[in-house]
Design a protein around this motif. Structure first.
Motif, mmCIF file in Angstrom:
data_model
loop_
_atom_site.group_PDB
_atom_site.id
_atom_site.type_symbol
_atom_site.label_atom_id
_atom_site.label_comp_id
_atom_site.label_asym_id
_atom_site.label_seq_id
_atom_site.Cartn_x
_atom_site.Cartn_y
_atom_site.Cartn_z
ATOM 1 N N PRO A 187 46.382 39.202 40.902
ATOM 2 C CA PRO A 187 45.878 39.334 42.274
ATOM 3 C C PRO A 187 44.352 39.359 42.314
ATOM 4 O O PRO A 187 43.709 39.922 41.433
ATOM 5 C CB PRO A 187 46.465 40.679 42.724
ATOM 6 N N ALA A 188 43.788 38.743 43.357
ATOM 7 C CA ALA A 188 42.326 38.750 43.527
ATOM 8 C C ALA A 188 41.923 40.041 44.206
ATOM 9 O O ALA A 188 41.472 40.061 45.355
ATOM 10 C CB ALA A 188 41.885 37.535 44.331
ATOM 11 N N SER A 189 42.132 41.161 43.497
ATOM 12 C CA SER A 189 41.829 42.464 44.082
ATOM 13 C C SER A 189 41.238 43.375 43.020
ATOM 14 O O SER A 189 41.517 43.226 41.826
ATOM 15 C CB SER A 189 43.096 43.100 44.667
ATOM 16 N N TYR A 190 40.413 44.307 43.486
ATOM 17 C CA TYR A 190 39.856 45.344 42.627
ATOM 18 C C TYR A 190 40.385 46.698 43.101
ATOM 19 O O TYR A 190 40.289 47.030 44.284
ATOM 20 C CB TYR A 190 38.331 45.368 42.697
ATOM 21 N N ALA A 191 40.920 47.470 42.178
ATOM 22 C CA ALA A 191 41.275 48.853 42.461
ATOM 23 C C ALA A 191 40.042 49.721 42.262
ATOM 24 O O ALA A 191 39.171 49.402 41.459
ATOM 25 C CB ALA A 191 42.399 49.303 41.524
ATOM 26 N N TYR A 192 39.970 50.822 42.987
ATOM 27 C CA TYR A 192 38.854 51.744 42.778
ATOM 28 C C TYR A 192 39.288 53.154 43.141
ATOM 29 O O TYR A 192 40.281 53.359 43.845
ATOM 30 C CB TYR A 192 37.624 51.330 43.584
ATOM 31 N N LEU A 193 38.529 54.140 42.631
ATOM 32 C CA LEU A 193 38.826 55.529 42.931
ATOM 33 C C LEU A 193 38.542 55.789 44.403
ATOM 34 O O LEU A 193 37.394 55.757 44.837
ATOM 35 C CB LEU A 193 37.988 56.453 42.038
ATOM 36 N N ALA B 1 32.552 40.995 47.033
ATOM 37 C CA ALA B 1 32.665 40.387 48.362
ATOM 38 C C ALA B 1 33.800 39.377 48.439
ATOM 39 O O ALA B 1 34.249 39.026 49.538
ATOM 40 C CB ALA B 1 31.343 39.718 48.741
ATOM 41 N N THR B 2 34.282 38.906 47.293
ATOM 42 C CA THR B 2 35.345 37.899 47.267
ATOM 43 C C THR B 2 36.682 38.494 46.846
ATOM 44 O O THR B 2 37.642 37.756 46.621
ATOM 45 C CB THR B 2 34.969 36.756 46.308
ATOM 46 N N ARG B 3 36.770 39.810 46.731
ATOM 47 C CA ARG B 3 38.003 40.467 46.308
ATOM 48 C C ARG B 3 38.488 41.433 47.392
ATOM 49 O O ARG B 3 37.698 41.966 48.158
ATOM 50 C CB ARG B 3 37.797 41.280 45.018
ATOM 51 N N GLU B 4 39.789 41.664 47.417
ATOM 52 C CA GLU B 4 40.328 42.742 48.229
ATOM 53 C C GLU B 4 40.086 44.042 47.471
ATOM 54 O O GLU B 4 40.453 44.157 46.292
ATOM 55 C CB GLU B 4 41.824 42.540 48.461
ATOM 56 N N LEU B 5 39.479 45.027 48.120
ATOM 57 C CA LEU B 5 39.160 46.301 47.482
ATOM 58 C C LEU B 5 40.206 47.327 47.909
ATOM 59 O O LEU B 5 40.339 47.643 49.089
ATOM 60 C CB LEU B 5 37.757 46.764 47.868
ATOM 61 N N ILE B 6 40.950 47.855 46.926
ATOM 62 C CA ILE B 6 42.087 48.723 47.217
ATOM 63 C C ILE B 6 41.826 50.113 46.642
ATOM 64 O O ILE B 6 41.660 50.265 45.427
ATOM 65 C CB ILE B 6 43.384 48.155 46.618
ATOM 66 N N PRO B 7 41.766 51.143 47.487
ATOM 67 C CA PRO B 7 41.546 52.508 46.988
ATOM 68 C C PRO B 7 42.810 53.087 46.360
ATOM 69 O O PRO B 7 43.915 52.869 46.860
ATOM 70 C CB PRO B 7 41.141 53.278 48.240
ATOM 71 N N TYR B 8 42.622 53.828 45.271
ATOM 72 C CA TYR B 8 43.713 54.541 44.619
ATOM 73 C C TYR B 8 43.363 56.027 44.559
ATOM 74 O O TYR B 8 42.194 56.400 44.603
ATOM 75 C CB TYR B 8 43.974 53.985 43.216
ATOM 76 N N ALA C 73 46.378 44.650 39.980
ATOM 77 C CA ALA C 73 44.980 44.418 40.340
ATOM 78 C C ALA C 73 44.298 43.685 39.206
ATOM 79 O O ALA C 73 44.657 43.829 38.030
ATOM 80 C CB ALA C 73 44.260 45.743 40.620
ATOM 81 N N GLU C 74 43.326 42.897 39.567
ATOM 82 C CA GLU C 74 42.562 42.132 38.573
ATOM 83 C C GLU C 74 41.699 43.043 37.714
ATOM 84 O O GLU C 74 41.546 42.840 36.504
ATOM 85 C CB GLU C 74 41.685 41.115 39.306
ATOM 86 N N ALA C 75 41.119 44.071 38.324
ATOM 87 C CA ALA C 75 40.245 44.999 37.621
ATOM 88 C C ALA C 75 40.199 46.310 38.395
ATOM 89 O O ALA C 75 40.618 46.380 39.560
ATOM 90 C CB ALA C 75 38.835 44.416 37.465
#
Length: 310
Positions: free
Chosen positions: A2-8, A26-33, A48-50
């Motif tokens: 997936p073109a997404s970044y997980a983050y705290l 700016a080019t990724r979906e940013l998903i909070p965890y 998630a990609e990263a």
């Protein structure tokens, strides 16, 4: 992937602010965890990609939750780092006065950075830790605590107001964040890079740590982080998390890693990536005689000696 970044998360953390400084964000979906562990597990599971998580701050050192997650479990790799200057605001529900505050919350890493301020201004307050600073703000919004230490930018997101701003015990406090993904080929060296590894000794003996550090010292490699973490195998059993100058493709770093692989029980490579704290010119000025050309010249001299051409 997936073109997404997980983050705290949740939204409004310092982690999110630091993540948005990366152009690729700016080019990724940013998903909070909800935690560092869940963000990294999303990468391991292919959700998630990263993941983007805090790993060190200039007041307390390494963020043990992140270090332990990188030490254990399925291997992951660091690809980028970001430094963010940190100051806190005391966030409260509208109308709250300083004298009303009996309970306060924030991420555990925040407490050492505001300890003196608390002692001077709220000496009798009860502190409880939150999963993140923004999560602390959410808990204040819900009425579970009177105040939270978080970024001032989180106030609007959670319907709070900043009762105090610019709170910090240490001037120029910074937190280091890393972008972590699944193992792959490291990015090309920039000349101002950092390599991260975890080292396990074969056994506990006098001079054991010196032996590990000697592999770096004899090759002119400066260390920027050295932190022991328990292995879980009993009291006194530790591994060592190390950040070292240079890139795995540099001759001096590759030779050091080969030496460590030879003497250690295990070496976990966590990545080589661009440094966020120094320019290329500064690296060259600080550490002369450690370039690939100089290592190659030394190797050529040994070869000539072996051939009787010295």
């Amino acid at each position: 992937m997936p073109a997404s970044y997980a983050y705290l998360g949740p939204e409004g953390t310092f982690t999110e602010v630091a993540l948005r400084t990366l152009p690729e964000a700016a080019t990724r979906e940013l998903i909070p965890y909800v935690s560092v562990q869940s963000a990294l597990d999303a990468v391991r599971a292919g959700e998630a990609e990263a993941a983007f998580v805090p790993i060190e701050n200039s007041v307390e050192g390494g963020i043990t939750t992140t270090l332990d997650e990188l030490v254990a479990g399925t291997p992951l790799m660091i690809y980028r780092e970001v430094l963010l200057s940190i100051t806190f605001a005391l966030l409260v529900r509208p109308g709250t006065k300083l004298s009303d505050i009996k309970t306060v919350t924030a991420h555990p890493a925040a407490q050492p950075q505001v300890r003196n301020w608390l002692k001077a201004n709220l000496p009798d307050v009860h502190w409880e830790s939150a999963a993140s600073n923004a999560d602390g703000a959410r808990l204040v919004q819900e009425g579970r605590y009177d105040a939270a230490f978080a970024g001032e930018f989180a106030a609007a997101r959670y319907g709070l107001e900043a009762l105090e701003t610019g709170i910090h015990d240490a001037e120029n406090a910074q937190t280091r964040f890393v972008l972590v993904g699944r193992p792959a080929r490291p990015a090309a060296p920039t000349g101002a890079d950092k390599t991260s590894v975890v080292l396990w000794q074969r056994d506990d003996h006098p001079g054991g740590l010196r032996d590990l550090l000697g592999e770096f010292a004899t090759r002119g490699i400066n260390l920027m982080l050295l932190q022991s973490r328990p292995t879980g195998a009993g009291i006194g059993n530790y591994c060592f998390c190390v950040d070292a100058e240079g890139h795995i493709s540099d001759r001096r770093v590759a030779e050091a890693l080969m030496g460590l692989k030879r003497i250690c029980l295990e070496v976990r490579f966590l990545g080589s990536y661009p440094r966020a704290d120094v320019a290329l010119e500064d690296v060259r000025a600080l550490h002369p005689r450690t370039s690939d050309d100089e290592f190659m010249a030394a190797a050529d001299w040994v070869a000539r000696c072996q051939d009787g051409r010295f």
